[in-house]
Design a protein around this motif. Sequence first.
Motif, PDB file in Angstrom:
ATOM      1  N   ASP A  35      16.514  32.511 -24.670  1.00 54.38           N
ATOM      2  CA  ASP A  35      16.566  33.459 -23.561  1.00 54.38           C
ATOM      3  C   ASP A  35      15.902  32.791 -22.348  1.00 54.38           C
ATOM      4  OD1 ASP A  35      16.261  35.464 -21.701  1.00 54.38           O
ATOM      5  OD2 ASP A  35      15.387  36.914 -23.100  1.00 54.38           O
ATOM      6  N   GLN A  36      16.724  32.306 -21.429  1.00 54.73           N
ATOM      7  CA  GLN A  36      16.198  31.518 -20.324  1.00 54.73           C
ATOM      8  C   GLN A  36      15.387  32.350 -19.326  1.00 54.73           C
ATOM      9  OE1 GLN A  36      19.261  29.082 -18.527  1.00 54.73           O
ATOM     10  NE2 GLN A  36      20.107  28.484 -20.516  1.00 54.73           N
ATOM     11  N   SER A  37      15.471  33.652 -19.439  1.00 51.90           N
ATOM     12  CA  SER A  37      14.662  34.493 -18.556  1.00 51.90           C
ATOM     13  C   SER A  37      13.216  34.575 -19.031  1.00 51.90           C
ATOM     14  CB  SER A  37      15.254  35.907 -18.477  1.00 51.90           C
ATOM     15  OG  SER A  37      15.131  36.579 -19.722  1.00 51.90           O
ATOM     16  N   ARG A  38      12.961  34.119 -20.281  1.00 52.67           N
ATOM     17  CA  ARG A  38      11.614  34.209 -20.838  1.00 52.67           C
ATOM     18  C   ARG A  38      11.073  32.853 -21.303  1.00 52.67           C
ATOM     19  NH1 ARG A  38      11.505  38.815 -25.298  1.00 52.67           N
ATOM     20  NH2 ARG A  38       9.254  38.465 -25.071  1.00 52.67           N
ATOM     21  N   VAL A  39      11.989  31.918 -21.564  1.00 53.63           N
ATOM     22  CA  VAL A  39      11.556  30.666 -22.173  1.00 53.63           C
ATOM     23  C   VAL A  39      12.153  29.473 -21.440  1.00 53.63           C
ATOM     24  CG1 VAL A  39      11.537  29.278 -24.283  1.00 53.63           C
ATOM     25  CG2 VAL A  39      11.412  31.762 -24.447  1.00 53.63           C
ATOM     26  N   ASP A  40      11.298  28.472 -21.164  1.00 57.63           N
ATOM     27  CA  ASP A  40      11.760  27.187 -20.644  1.00 57.63           C
ATOM     28  C   ASP A  40      12.016  26.267 -21.834  1.00 57.63           C
ATOM     29  OD1 ASP A  40      11.994  25.099 -18.404  1.00 57.63           O
ATOM     30  OD2 ASP A  40      10.486  24.212 -19.743  1.00 57.63           O
ATOM     31  N   ALA A  41      13.214  25.688 -21.888  1.00 58.45           N
ATOM     32  CA  ALA A  41      13.584  24.856 -23.030  1.00 58.45           C
ATOM     33  C   ALA A  41      12.642  23.669 -23.195  1.00 58.45           C
ATOM     34  CB  ALA A  41      15.022  24.374 -22.888  1.00 58.45           C
ATOM     35  N   GLY A  42      12.230  23.063 -22.068  1.00 59.29           N
ATOM     36  CA  GLY A  42      11.325  21.922 -22.127  1.00 59.29           C
ATOM     37  C   GLY A  42       9.983  22.281 -22.734  1.00 59.29           C
ATOM     38  N   TYR A  43       9.504  23.479 -22.420  1.00 58.95           N
ATOM     39  CA  TYR A  43       8.242  23.951 -22.995  1.00 58.95           C
ATOM     40  C   TYR A  43       8.405  24.238 -24.484  1.00 58.95           C
ATOM     41  CZ  TYR A  43       4.466  27.197 -24.166  1.00 58.95           C
ATOM     42  OH  TYR A  43       3.408  27.830 -24.775  1.00 58.95           O
ATOM     43  N   LEU A  44       9.500  24.921 -24.838  1.00 58.55           N
ATOM     44  CA  LEU A  44       9.681  25.328 -26.226  1.00 58.55           C
ATOM     45  C   LEU A  44       9.841  24.134 -27.156  1.00 58.55           C
ATOM     46  CD1 LEU A  44       9.868  27.691 -28.178  1.00 58.55           C
ATOM     47  CD2 LEU A  44      12.343  27.710 -27.814  1.00 58.55           C
ATOM     48  N   ILE A  45      10.574  23.104 -26.731  1.00 64.61           N
ATOM     49  CA  ILE A  45      10.752  21.960 -27.621  1.00 64.61           C
ATOM     50  C   ILE A  45       9.421  21.239 -27.827  1.00 64.61           C
ATOM     51  CG2 ILE A  45      11.410  20.300 -25.812  1.00 64.61           C
ATOM     52  CD1 ILE A  45      12.719  20.509 -29.459  1.00 64.61           C
ATOM     53  N   ARG A  46       8.590  21.161 -26.793  1.00 63.76           N
ATOM     54  CA  ARG A  46       7.272  20.557 -26.957  1.00 63.76           C
ATOM     55  C   ARG A  46       6.421  21.384 -27.916  1.00 63.76           C
ATOM     56  NH1 ARG A  46       7.162  15.303 -25.798  1.00 63.76           N
ATOM     57  NH2 ARG A  46       8.041  14.844 -23.746  1.00 63.76           N
ATOM     58  N   LEU A  47       6.509  22.697 -27.792  1.00 62.46           N
ATOM     59  CA  LEU A  47       5.752  23.580 -28.672  1.00 62.46           C
ATOM     60  C   LEU A  47       6.212  23.428 -30.119  1.00 62.46           C
ATOM     61  CD1 LEU A  47       3.828  25.920 -29.290  1.00 62.46           C
ATOM     62  CD2 LEU A  47       5.623  27.502 -28.568  1.00 62.46           C
ATOM     63  N   MET A  48       7.536  23.383 -30.317  1.00 64.73           N
ATOM     64  CA  MET A  48       8.063  23.355 -31.679  1.00 64.73           C
ATOM     65  C   MET A  48       7.896  21.996 -32.355  1.00 64.73           C
ATOM     66  SD  MET A  48      11.322  25.899 -31.628  1.00 64.73           S
ATOM     67  CE  MET A  48      11.191  26.053 -33.410  1.00 64.73           C
ATOM     68  N   LYS A  49       7.660  20.944 -31.577  1.00 58.81           N
ATOM     69  CA  LYS A  49       7.409  19.626 -32.157  1.00 58.81           C
ATOM     70  C   LYS A  49       5.910  19.304 -32.199  1.00 58.81           C
ATOM     71  CE  LYS A  49      10.219  16.147 -31.478  1.00 58.81           C
ATOM     72  NZ  LYS A  49      10.958  16.062 -32.756  1.00 58.81           N
ATOM     73  N   SER A  50       5.081  20.242 -31.793  1.00 57.81           N
ATOM     74  CA  SER A  50       3.640  20.017 -31.827  1.00 57.81           C
ATOM     75  C   SER A  50       3.148  20.020 -33.269  1.00 57.81           C
ATOM     76  CB  SER A  50       2.910  21.098 -31.025  1.00 57.81           C
ATOM     77  OG  SER A  50       3.017  22.362 -31.678  1.00 57.81           O
ATOM     78  N   PRO A  51       2.080  19.280 -33.573  1.00 58.17           N
ATOM     79  CA  PRO A  51       1.555  19.238 -34.942  1.00 58.17           C
ATOM     80  C   PRO A  51       1.228  20.620 -35.496  1.00 58.17           C
ATOM     81  CG  PRO A  51       0.556  17.502 -33.624  1.00 58.17           C
ATOM     82  CD  PRO A  51       1.353  18.365 -32.671  1.00 58.17           C
ATOM     83  N   THR A  52       0.733  21.516 -34.635  1.00 57.64           N
ATOM     84  CA  THR A  52       0.383  22.859 -35.098  1.00 57.64           C
ATOM     85  C   THR A  52       1.609  23.609 -35.595  1.00 57.64           C
ATOM     86  OG1 THR A  52      -1.457  22.973 -33.531  1.00 57.64           O
ATOM     87  CG2 THR A  52      -0.660  25.059 -34.430  1.00 57.64           C
ATOM     88  N   ALA A  53       2.728  23.499 -34.852  1.00 59.08           N
ATOM     89  CA  ALA A  53       3.952  24.184 -35.270  1.00 59.08           C
ATOM     90  C   ALA A  53       4.553  23.533 -36.504  1.00 59.08           C
ATOM     91  CB  ALA A  53       4.958  24.187 -34.124  1.00 59.08           C
ATOM     92  N   VAL A  54       4.642  22.185 -36.504  1.00 51.74           N
ATOM     93  CA  VAL A  54       5.257  21.478 -37.636  1.00 51.74           C
ATOM     94  C   VAL A  54       4.515  21.785 -38.934  1.00 51.74           C
ATOM     95  CG1 VAL A  54       5.709  19.187 -38.611  1.00 51.74           C
ATOM     96  CG2 VAL A  54       6.235  19.645 -36.208  1.00 51.74           C
ATOM     97  N   ALA A  55       3.197  21.941 -38.855  1.00 52.08           N
ATOM     98  CA  ALA A  55       2.406  22.230 -40.054  1.00 52.08           C
ATOM     99  C   ALA A  55       2.759  23.573 -40.678  1.00 52.08           C
ATOM    100  CB  ALA A  55       0.918  22.183 -39.709  1.00 52.08           C
ATOM    101  N   GLN A  56       3.365  24.466 -39.892  1.00 49.71           N
ATOM    102  CA  GLN A  56       3.696  25.796 -40.409  1.00 49.71           C
ATOM    103  C   GLN A  56       5.088  25.880 -41.039  1.00 49.71           C
ATOM    104  OE1 GLN A  56       2.411  29.191 -37.811  1.00 49.71           O
ATOM    105  NE2 GLN A  56       1.968  27.573 -36.324  1.00 49.71           N
ATOM    106  N   TYR A  57       5.937  24.898 -40.776  1.00 52.54           N
ATOM    107  CA  TYR A  57       7.334  25.013 -41.201  1.00 52.54           C
ATOM    108  C   TYR A  57       7.509  25.038 -42.719  1.00 52.54           C
ATOM    109  CZ  TYR A  57       8.456  23.988 -36.306  1.00 52.54           C
ATOM    110  OH  TYR A  57       8.549  24.016 -34.937  1.00 52.54           O
ATOM    111  N   SER A  58       6.699  24.266 -43.443  1.00 47.72           N
ATOM    112  CA  SER A  58       6.914  24.172 -44.887  1.00 47.72           C
ATOM    113  C   SER A  58       6.771  25.517 -45.580  1.00 47.72           C
ATOM    114  CB  SER A  58       5.946  23.152 -45.503  1.00 47.72           C
ATOM    115  OG  SER A  58       4.607  23.530 -45.268  1.00 47.72           O
ATOM    116  N   ARG A  59       5.921  26.396 -45.058  1.00 47.82           N
ATOM    117  CA  ARG A  59       5.747  27.695 -45.712  1.00 47.82           C
ATOM    118  C   ARG A  59       6.898  28.651 -45.409  1.00 47.82           C
ATOM    119  NH1 ARG A  59       4.148  31.614 -42.199  1.00 47.82           N
ATOM    120  NH2 ARG A  59       3.274  30.972 -40.186  1.00 47.82           N
TER     121      ARG A  59
END
Length: 381
Positions: free
Chosen positions: A93-117
């Motif tokens: 939803d481009q009215s709420r999220v910047d793609a450049g920000y979201l991809i950085r967030l989703m590739k951050s160590p904190t996010a990646v650590a949560q994916y396995s669960r």
Amino acid sequence: MRWETVPLGDVVSPVSSRAGARKLPVYSVTKHSGFVPSTDYFKKQVFSQDLSTYKVVEKGQFAYATIHLDEGSIGVAPEACIISPMYTVFSVDQSRVDAGYLIRLMKSPTAVAQYSRLGRGTAERRKSISLEALGRLGVHLPPLPEQRRIAAILDDADALRSTWGETRESARRAISSRISALLSKSTDIKPLAQLLAEPMRNGISPSRGGRYEGEVLTLSAITRGAFDLRQRKSDLFAAPHAADKLAIEGLHLICRGNGNAELVGAMVAVTDQLDGVAFPDTMIGFRPSSEINSPTLVAAWRHPTVRDQLRRAARTTNGTYKVNQQSLSSIMVPVPRREDQEQIAALDAERARLDSQLARGLVSLDELFASLQHRAFRGEL
């Protein structure tokens, strides 16, 4: 500044458009580089001739490897393309999220650590993560202008890391080119057997019924371009390590067998003084004669003319490529003039010095980037 934390599912939507007869470039989604043209990544065509069932990803949409997201395999499409059905695709939803920000967030160590669960499956590394499950992940969203500012800071920091890495590779290539030129002008070529100060010998194998504990190198110690003393393990042996099986400083080691044809025959010199560490039966050890210095021999062994001979000499059994002492003895090696050998040794030392210096800088930049990531998604930038 107001930040909100929302489920990812509130700001993304699934996309499931098939290619059909549409002609678009084929991409893969990788751990480190996101979207990469498939033929560039695999160096050959691995995708099917029939692409009709492949998924279409429009520019700016996201895709991730459904069973490898926990390794960070997610990216944003740089152009309209098609990808394997094994990937999951979504839009934001481009009215709420910047793609450049979201991809950085989703590739951050904190996010990646949560994916396995979030995954479902029996094998830890093969867990499938549906978009529905991923949608339950909480994401921190500042206002759009702040998202764009954070993304720009992280992009600049990442670009600096890339530039530093490219500088390191350029320095390596430039010095390697000068060494190669010195080797290529050599008119004296001799079989390896004539360049030995002592006979070749195979290493030692662990024993299932062994009673003597000892350390032994692993193949990774010699197949990564330089000797790495950290790559060793403890095991049991039938007898204490004999002196001629020890990986002592100055010994040259050759990879005797490997599943990768480009690694079989790889040679390095032991550059560290080890205490009682042996080399394994998967390696062949020897010392060169005074006719050729160590940096020159190792460089010559990597020269294309020598590598071609090693490829021809290698024999494959059950997917493993192997060379032996007899085949190695006949490999013809360029032997430059003494003054050229001294120049090669000096260039090799300069390469090692520059590489170490640039590697330390890259570590510092990696640490800076990790710190910026941590602060960015906590609202501290």
